[in-house]
Design a protein around this motif. Structure first.
Motif, PDB file in Angstrom:
ATOM      1  N   MET A  57      42.417  25.931 -20.654  1.00  0.00           N
ATOM      2  CA  MET A  57      42.278  27.347 -20.363  1.00  0.00           C
ATOM      3  C   MET A  57      41.650  27.480 -18.970  1.00  0.00           C
ATOM      4  O   MET A  57      41.901  28.291 -18.226  1.00  0.00           O
ATOM      5  N   PRO A  58      40.397  26.693 -18.825  1.00  0.00           N
ATOM      6  CA  PRO A  58      39.850  26.922 -17.347  1.00  0.00           C
ATOM      7  C   PRO A  58      40.679  26.490 -16.288  1.00  0.00           C
ATOM      8  O   PRO A  58      41.227  25.490 -16.257  1.00  0.00           O
ATOM      9  N   GLU A  59      40.423  27.398 -15.182  1.00  0.00           N
ATOM     10  CA  GLU A  59      41.361  27.322 -14.129  1.00  0.00           C
ATOM     11  C   GLU A  59      41.286  25.909 -13.421  1.00  0.00           C
ATOM     12  O   GLU A  59      42.380  25.223 -13.157  1.00  0.00           O
ATOM     13  N   TYR A  91      35.887  33.812 -20.485  1.00  0.00           N
ATOM     14  CA  TYR A  91      37.023  33.353 -21.187  1.00  0.00           C
ATOM     15  C   TYR A  91      37.081  33.955 -22.817  1.00  0.00           C
ATOM     16  O   TYR A  91      36.468  33.354 -23.631  1.00  0.00           O
ATOM     17  N   MET A 137      36.151  21.827 -22.164  1.00  0.00           N
ATOM     18  CA  MET A 137      34.482  22.223 -22.466  1.00  0.00           C
ATOM     19  C   MET A 137      33.799  22.089 -20.930  1.00  0.00           C
ATOM     20  O   MET A 137      32.949  22.411 -20.876  1.00  0.00           O
ATOM     21  N   HIS A 196      26.949  35.326 -11.393  1.00  0.00           N
ATOM     22  CA  HIS A 196      26.294  34.186 -11.418  1.00  0.00           C
ATOM     23  C   HIS A 196      26.697  33.461  -9.940  1.00  0.00           C
ATOM     24  O   HIS A 196      26.371  32.575  -9.829  1.00  0.00           O
ATOM     25  N   ARG A 197      27.429  34.111  -9.185  1.00  0.00           N
ATOM     26  CA  ARG A 197      28.066  33.481  -8.332  1.00  0.00           C
ATOM     27  C   ARG A 197      27.285  33.549  -6.805  1.00  0.00           C
ATOM     28  O   ARG A 197      27.230  32.833  -5.931  1.00  0.00           O
ATOM     29  N   VAL A 231      33.994  22.251 -16.351  1.00  0.00           N
ATOM     30  CA  VAL A 231      34.407  22.977 -15.264  1.00  0.00           C
ATOM     31  C   VAL A 231      34.882  24.406 -15.665  1.00  0.00           C
ATOM     32  O   VAL A 231      35.935  25.258 -15.201  1.00  0.00           O
ATOM     33  N   ILE A 232      33.962  25.284 -16.341  1.00  0.00           N
ATOM     34  CA  ILE A 232      34.048  26.621 -16.594  1.00  0.00           C
ATOM     35  C   ILE A 232      33.569  27.347 -15.344  1.00  0.00           C
ATOM     36  O   ILE A 232      32.502  27.132 -14.752  1.00  0.00           O
ATOM     37  N   LYS A 233      34.296  28.022 -14.781  1.00  0.00           N
ATOM     38  CA  LYS A 233      33.952  28.884 -13.554  1.00  0.00           C
ATOM     39  C   LYS A 233      32.907  29.931 -13.629  1.00  0.00           C
ATOM     40  O   LYS A 233      32.611  30.481 -14.930  1.00  0.00           O
ATOM     41  N   SER A 234      32.080  30.128 -12.731  1.00  0.00           N
ATOM     42  CA  SER A 234      30.998  30.914 -12.836  1.00  0.00           C
ATOM     43  C   SER A 234      31.570  32.752 -12.859  1.00  0.00           C
ATOM     44  O   SER A 234      32.391  32.871 -12.076  1.00  0.00           O
ATOM     45  N   PRO A 235      31.094  33.339 -13.677  1.00  0.00           N
ATOM     46  CA  PRO A 235      31.524  34.722 -13.846  1.00  0.00           C
ATOM     47  C   PRO A 235      30.982  35.491 -12.932  1.00  0.00           C
ATOM     48  O   PRO A 235      29.657  35.003 -12.120  1.00  0.00           O
ATOM     49  N   TYR A 236      31.099  36.856 -12.777  1.00  0.00           N
ATOM     50  CA  TYR A 236      30.388  37.958 -12.098  1.00  0.00           C
ATOM     51  C   TYR A 236      29.029  37.837 -12.185  1.00  0.00           C
ATOM     52  O   TYR A 236      28.743  37.511 -13.473  1.00  0.00           O
ATOM     53  N   VAL A 255      35.522  39.968 -15.377  1.00  0.00           N
ATOM     54  CA  VAL A 255      34.195  39.299 -14.760  1.00  0.00           C
ATOM     55  C   VAL A 255      34.368  37.711 -14.900  1.00  0.00           C
ATOM     56  O   VAL A 255      33.335  37.256 -14.675  1.00  0.00           O
TER      57      VAL A 255
END
Lengths: 442, 349
Positions: free
Chosen positions: B289-291, A386, B333, B342-343, B335-340, A383
């Motif tokens: 960590m965030p892509e 992180y 902190m 939320h897109r 550019v956290i990607k949007s999870p399932y 999903v």
């Protein structure tokens, strides 16, 4: 050396992981055998998502197989009755630790008198019965989702404006095979259940989502085709069988965060729930037994037909193993099943499996090492959250950060823990984080 | 219902799911990384000779001595050992060996290895919740800065062999200056083939100057790709670093002059870039960590490296890496990607 499929380069970014399913394949060939009821059955008053019901029986009462023993006096639509799994006598009530909640909850103790199974309800003719009558029967028979969530089935079937029904036979868990066995052994009942669900929902567009390959369950597949049910062979990746992910897999749509599939006109039912629905309507059978897979390295996989309330101790005896040769017992699958401290715990409506471990199969997470931030956990997260950053925020009790990391969207599939090279069990951090946010929201 | 109670008296051990693990742990990750880097080390010794082997062995020996001493000390004090196997120290030692310039004195290699292991692995790990700075990069940067300072005030041969004062005179901005500076990479004769390499060929295949780990850029590229795929390194950092460096090199070549291919060979295939991009910039603890943050990290790292490189700052790529390491908590902190869920509005898709 690792097996090829267990190597990290088999990660599917954003798509879970192709977990080794040799345990499942070992179990598939074992036909269901019926476990006789234990001498004493422990039936919890609460076995589904929703409030606990009120007992209808008292100590000394005689109860019949399938008889309603717990009901709800207007406690809302999420209420589902509980039935006696045997003919017997009520020995009383006990406060017993619940395998799922972990807290002590009330259970009815029934002394088994015989193994007879005579349904309590009259069969219904779906062609003549109204939608309301069918829904009422599903509710009265105590049917809940048998995939593990135990969500009241009549609530889902009572949804309006549904255009698509998905029957979930993905059975992602790497050591469970009872759904596939149902497809092999009870194809006619399954198709009846699927048709009935479509009929109640007034849906023609039905998809049967399965991991099985063509020809694995030939008779059932022919029935699906004859009844215009579309077969969707989904990717074998673990966790794709989760309701929300399956909707995306089948329809290419995402269920909005915080919502449920009906929001996008879709209902997902587990294949075993379809079976129970058919039995409730066409035979008047209440939900007092279910198929489950017992798995240990020693015995391999065994598919058992078990009544709710049967003690694990009794099942171990039936399978021919001693309760003292094991160190851990998980009620459910190897990926998601909670462990129980002793074998007196009973089977619930939500118990899809039993996984037992000897002392030689030590807990792989016992020797936890410091996190190296490799990012494997968020790479496999189906999903796209992180887990590692959530773990850190949870440790700091940083609720604001936890909210921004969308921890409530976690489906608790445990893949993050499974791939962690530091053997960190991330799942409890995620659950605690979810609870903290829910608590804050009230 | 009732509160969950502590469960310790049962017949069975209790614990949260899952009850199965992939079976691949960080010691295996480190060991496989070490084995893959050994291929690069082998190529480096083939190209640069026995001196390269001495640097590598000195670095490995130093980290193993520090690790052994610390491990014994921790066991003696009853402290849980920081490393339950020498796999991670071995990787650190190999990185130090491969990121040293071949001209550096062996003493410098030993000091960098010591600082890497003791200060930036053991101490950083002990006093912070994780390693914010890449141990090898920070050790080398600190020591090089110190030696640069020494060189300004003292006529030290050791400092000169690390600091390379003649680099200050290079003009990499003009076509003539750039191509003139590349003389050092051409003219080598490849044994067995007997062929003399051009500067471009030298930079790609056969470098006898600069980082030991960059002796054969192509070998690093191949081994790096295999490692990144097989062991799931943070590949976005590699891609964005090398991609940005390539774009900057080509752009500079087209705008300021100089053969663009030679510019790419120099700016991308020197060890300080290609080895750093694959095996240092992907060090997991000190990178985001965030892509999307990994892309930002890689692009920024490349820009900083390029600027420092073109202005002749020795060790520029490592300074750039340390600066980006410091920016990592901030990058974590954003550019956290949007999870399932939320897109897609209203579940469309």
């Amino acid at each position: 050396m690792l097996e090829e499929k267990e190597h990290v380069h088999h990660f599917k970014e954003n798509g879970g992981f192709e977990v080794d399913i040799r345990m499942k394949l070992e179990s598939i060939d074992d036909p269901f055998t019926e476990v006789p009821p234990s001498d004493e059955m422990t039936v919890f008053l609460n076995q589904h998502i929703g409030p606990e019901g009120d007992p209808l029986v008292k100590k000394g009462d005689e109860v019949e197989y399938g008889e309603k023993i717990v009901d709800f006096g207007g406690k809302g639509k999420m209420c589902v009755p509980v039935h006696s799994p045997v003919n017997g006598e009520v020995k009383g009530y006990a406060s017993v630790r619940h395998p799922l909640s972990g807290g002590k909850e009330r259970a009815i103790i029934i002394e088994t008198e015989d193994e007879e199974k005579e349904p309590c309800y009259e069969p219904l003719d779906p062609k003549e019965a109204s939608r309301k009558e069918l829904l009422e029967r599903v509710k009265e028979a105590g049917i809940v989702g048998l995939g593990g969530a135990a969500f009241p089935t009549h609530v889902k079937l009572g949804e309006e404006n549904i255009s698509h029904l998905i029957i979930n036979a993905k059975e992602s868990d790497p050591n469970l095979a009872s759904d596939v066995r149902l497809m092999m052994e009870k194809p006619q009942w399954l198709i009846e259940g699927i048709k009935l669900m479509g009929h109640i929902l007034d849906v023609e567009d039905i998809t049967f989502a399965t991991r099985t390959e063509e020809g694995e369950t030939p008779e059932f597949e022919e029935l699906l085709r004859d009844n215009d049910v579309r077969i969707k062979r989904v990717r074998p990746n673990y966790s794709v069988g989760s309701e929300r992910l399956l909707v995306k897999e089948v329809l290419g749509k995402e269920v909005p965060s915080g919502e449920f599939p009906p929001q996008i006109g879709t209902i997902v039912h587990n294949v075993a729930t379809a079976y129970a629905t058919a039995k409730a309507i066409k035979e008047g059978e209440s939900l007092v037994s279910r198929g489950m897979t017992f798995y240990s390295k020693k015995t391999g996989g065994k598919n058992l037909w078990t009544r709710m309330g049967t003690s694990i101790e009794h099942i171990l005896e039936y399978v021919g193993v001693s309760q003292v040769e094991f160190e851990r017992i998980a009620l459910g699958s190897i990926m998601m099943g909670p462990t129980i401290p002793d074998p007196s715990y009973p089977v619930l409506k939500a118990t899809s499996g039993l996984t037992v471990f000897t002392p030689e199969e030590s807990d792989p997470y016992e020797e936890e090492k410091p996190c190296i931030r490799c990012g494997y956990c968020n790479t496999v997260c189906p999903v796209d959250i992180y887990p590692q950053m959530i773990m850190k925020a949870e440790e700091k009790n940083d609720i604001k950060r936890l909210q921004s990391l969308n921890v409530l969207d976690c489906i608790n599939c445990a893949l993050c823990s499974y791939v962690c090279p530091s053997n960190i069990r991330l799942t409890p951090y995620l659950e605690r984080a979810q609870n903290k946010i829910r608590k804050k929201k009230g | 219902m009732s509160e969950k109670e502590d469960e310790t008296s049962g017949l069975y051990k209790v614990g949260d799911p899952p009850h199965i693990h992939i079976g691949f742990d960080k010691n295996q990750l480190m060991l496989k990384t070490f084995l893959l880097m050994s291929i690069i080390a082998y190529a480096s010794v083939m190209v640069m000779g026995i001196q390269a082997l001495f640097h590598i062995l000195i670095a490995l020996g130093t980290v193993l001595i520090v690790h052994g001493t610390m491990d014994s000390y921790q066991k003696w004090r009853g402290i849980k050992p920081t490393y339950d196997s020498p796999a991670s120290p071995l990787v650190a030692g190999m990185i130090v060996g491969l990121c040293m310039p071949i001209a550096a004195p062996y003493l410098v290699t030993a000091v960098v290895a010591f600082l890497t292991m003791f200060v930036f692995k053991y101490m950083q790990g002990k006093y912070f919740d994780h390693k914010y700075l890449n141990p090898a990069a920070t050790s080398k940067s600190v020591l090089f800065l110190a030696l640069a300072g020494v060189f300004r005030f003292v006529d030290s041969e050791i400092a000169a062999r690390v600091y390379h004062p003649h680099h200050q005179e290079l003009d990499l901005l003009s076509a003539e200056g750039f191509e003139g500076a590349m003389w050092i990479f051409r003219g080598e004769t490849v044994p067995l083939l007997g062929a003399e390499v051009s500067a471009t060929q030298g930079l790609f295949f056969w470098q006898t100057h600069g980082w030991i780990g960059g002796a054969s850029g192509v070998v690093v590229l191949i081994v790096g790709i295999v490692a990144a795929y097989w062991l799931r390194y943070k590949w976005r950092i590699i891609l964005s670093t090398l991609g940005t460096m390539t774009i900057l090199a080509v752009g500079t070549g087209l705008y300021l002059g100089g053969d663009p291919l030679l510019r790419v060979a120099f700016h991308v295939f020197t060890g300080s870039v290609i080895f750093m991009a694959f095996f240092m910039a992907t060090e997991p603890q000190s990178t985001p960590m965030p892509e999307n943050s990994q892309y930002i990290f890689g692009i920024s790292l490349a820009i900083l490296t390029f600027v420092l490189q073109i202005y002749n700052v020795v060790g520029g790529s490592l300074y750039a890496l340390v600066i980006m390491n410091m920016a990592t908590p901030l990058l974590d902190m954003i550019v956290i990607k949007s999870p399932y869920g939320h897109r897609e509005s209203k579940g469309g898709g």
